[in-house]
Design an enzyme around this catalytic site. Structure first.
Site, PDB file in Angstrom:
ATOM      1  N   GLY A 226       0.824  -1.207   0.000  1.00  0.00           N
ATOM      2  CA  GLY A 226       0.000   0.000   0.000  1.00  0.00           C
ATOM      3  C   GLY A 226       0.849   1.245   0.000  1.00  0.00           C
ATOM      4  N   ALA A 227       1.897   1.222  -0.838  1.00  0.00           N
ATOM      5  CA  ALA A 227       2.935   2.257  -0.743  1.00  0.00           C
ATOM      6  C   ALA A 227       2.683   3.482  -1.602  1.00  0.00           C
ATOM      7  CB  ALA A 227       4.293   1.648  -1.124  1.00  0.00           C
TER       8      ALA A 227
ATOM      9  N   SER B  25      -4.315  -0.301  14.212  1.00  0.00           N
ATOM     10  CA  SER B  25      -5.139   0.892  14.400  1.00  0.00           C
ATOM     11  C   SER B  25      -5.628   0.967  15.840  1.00  0.00           C
ATOM     12  CB  SER B  25      -6.355   0.856  13.469  1.00  0.00           C
ATOM     13  OG  SER B  25      -7.257   1.913  13.753  1.00  0.00           O
TER      14      SER B  25
ATOM     15  N   GLY C 132      -0.471   7.960   1.373  1.00  0.00           N
ATOM     16  CA  GLY C 132      -0.725   7.894   2.798  1.00  0.00           C
ATOM     17  C   GLY C 132       0.458   7.424   3.620  1.00  0.00           C
TER      18      GLY C 132
ATOM     19  N   PRO D 237      -1.984   3.584  14.919  1.00  0.00           N
ATOM     20  CA  PRO D 237      -2.318   5.009  14.940  1.00  0.00           C
ATOM     21  C   PRO D 237      -3.813   5.249  15.115  1.00  0.00           C
ATOM     22  CG  PRO D 237      -1.891   4.286  12.691  1.00  0.00           C
ATOM     23  CD  PRO D 237      -1.693   3.097  13.571  1.00  0.00           C
ATOM     24  N   GLY D 238      -4.122   6.389  15.706  1.00  0.00           N
ATOM     25  CA  GLY D 238      -5.501   6.860  15.763  1.00  0.00           C
ATOM     26  C   GLY D 238      -5.808   7.705  14.536  1.00  0.00           C
TER      27      GLY D 238
ATOM     28  N   PHE E 276      -7.639   8.094   3.861  1.00  0.00           N
ATOM     29  CA  PHE E 276      -8.388   7.040   4.548  1.00  0.00           C
ATOM     30  C   PHE E 276      -9.892   7.299   4.564  1.00  0.00           C
ATOM     31  CE2 PHE E 276     -10.275   5.402   8.477  1.00  0.00           C
ATOM     32  CZ  PHE E 276      -9.903   4.073   8.464  1.00  0.00           C
TER      33      PHE E 276
ATOM     34  N   TYR F  42     -14.629  -3.246  10.442  1.00  0.00           N
ATOM     35  CA  TYR F  42     -13.298  -2.644  10.343  1.00  0.00           C
ATOM     36  C   TYR F  42     -12.541  -2.825  11.656  1.00  0.00           C
ATOM     37  CZ  TYR F  42      -9.579   0.796  10.290  1.00  0.00           C
ATOM     38  OH  TYR F  42      -8.346   1.396  10.394  1.00  0.00           O
TER      39      TYR F  42
END
Length: 259
Positions: free
Chosen positions: A14-15, A145, A18, A188-189, A195, A158
Site C-alpha cells: 500500500g505504498a 489501528s 498515505g 495510529p488513531g 483514509f 473494520y
C-alpha cells in the site's frame, strides 16, 4: 557518513499514498533500498522514481493486490534475485469502508476489508517470513489501528479486522520468539490521509468532517514512528505502539477545540 538503514531492503505494501508513501520516504532518507507495491501501478512507480532520484537509493516498484493469494505468491517468487531478501516488511495495505450499523452494512465492503486488512497481511507475511528466518534477520511491522483496541459505532467489521491484526501480530511474535526476528503492531488513531475519502467512497465533503476542528496525526508522524521502531538495537523489540493526536483519547473520545 553511513546512513542507519544503508544495505537494508524494506518492503512496503500500500505504498502509493498515505502512511505507506510516508514510510517509503522516511526509510529512503536513511538509505534503505525500497521494494514498493500497491494496487496502483502508476502511483507506486512514480513514487519509486522520485525517491530514487531524491535519495539515490535502489527502488523496485510493482503492482500488487494483496487480496489475491496467487498473485502475491507469484509476484514475490518472480522478484529479481537482488530483491528477494527483504529485511523489513511493513504490512501497511488496509482500508475502512462505510460507517453504517452492522445490520445495514455492505457485504461487499466487509469482504474487501477482511480480504485486505487480514488475509492480505497474512499472505504477505507467510510468503516473506520463512526467508527472514533462514537469513536470521528480519522485522515485521504491521500497521494496525486504535480501532483494534476501541470499537466504535458503524465500524464493527473494520474494528474487527484491526483487532485481528493485533492478535495475529502477538501470535506471530510468540511463534518467532526463538529467532532474532522482531514483530511490531503500530496502531495510529485519527490520521489525515486519503483514509476517510476511501471510507466514504469518494465523498470528500463527508470525509473532511472527520478531521474538523482538530489537528490529527499526519502520515509523516506514523512513518517517523515506524522508522524509530525499525532502527532500535537488535536486542530491543518494540512490541506495540499506540499513538493518537493530543485531543484523541479513544476512537470516539475526541475534543475539537478548533485549529
Amino acid at each position: 557518513m553511513r546512513k542507519q538503514l544503508q544495505g537494508t531492503t524494506v518492503g512496503i505494501t500500500g505504498a502509493s499514498m498515505g502512511i505507506g508513501a510516508a514510510c517509503a520516504r522516511e526509510f529512503a532518507a536513511q538509505g534503505a533500498s525500497l521494494l514498493l507495491c500497491s494496487r496502483s501501478s502508476e502511483g507506486v512507480q512514480q513514487l519509486a522514481h522520485e525517491l530514487q532520484h531524491e535519495y539515490d537509493v535502489p527502488t523496485y516498484a510493482f503492482a500488487l493486490d494483496v487480496r489475491q493469494r496467487q498473485q502475491v505468491e507469484q509476484a514475490l517468487q518472480e522478484l529479481p534475485a537482488q530483491w528477494q531478501a527483504i529485511d523489513i516488511l511493513i504490512n501497511n495495505a488496509g482500508l475502512a469502508l462505510g460507517l453504517e450499523p452492522l445490520q445495514d452494512g455492505s457485504l461487499d465492503d466487509w469482504e474487501q476489508m477482511i480480504d485486505t486488512n487480514v488475509k492480505g497481511l497474512l499472505y504477505m507475511t507467510r510468503a516473506i517470513v520463512p526467508g527472514m528466518i533462514q537469513r536470521k534477520r528480519g522485522h515485521i511491522i504491521n500497521i494496525g489501528s486504535l480501532a483494534g483496541r476501541y470499537a466504535y459505532p458503524g465500524a464493527a467489521v473494520y474494528c474487527g479486522t484491526k483487532a485481528a491484526v493485533r492478535a495475529i501480530t502477538d501470535g506471530l511474535r510468540m511463534d518467532l520468539v526463538d529467532t532474532p526476528l522482531r514483530v511490531t503492531d503500530l496502531q495510529p488513531g485519527m490520521t489525515e490521509t486519503n483514509f476517510s475519502n476511501v471510507r466514504f467512497h469518494g465523498d470528500s465533503s463527508r470525509a473532511s468532517q472527520v478531521y474538523r476542528d482538530i489537528e490529527p496525526l499526519q502520515a509523516e508522524d506514523v512513518a517517523q514512528t515506524a522508522l524509530f521502531i525499525a532502527t532500535r538495537p537488535a536486542h530491543v523489540q518494540i512490541q506495540e505502539v499506540l499513538m493518537t493526536c493530543t485531543h484523541q483519547a479513544a476512537s470516539t473520545v475526541v475534543h475539537r477545540p478548533g485549529k
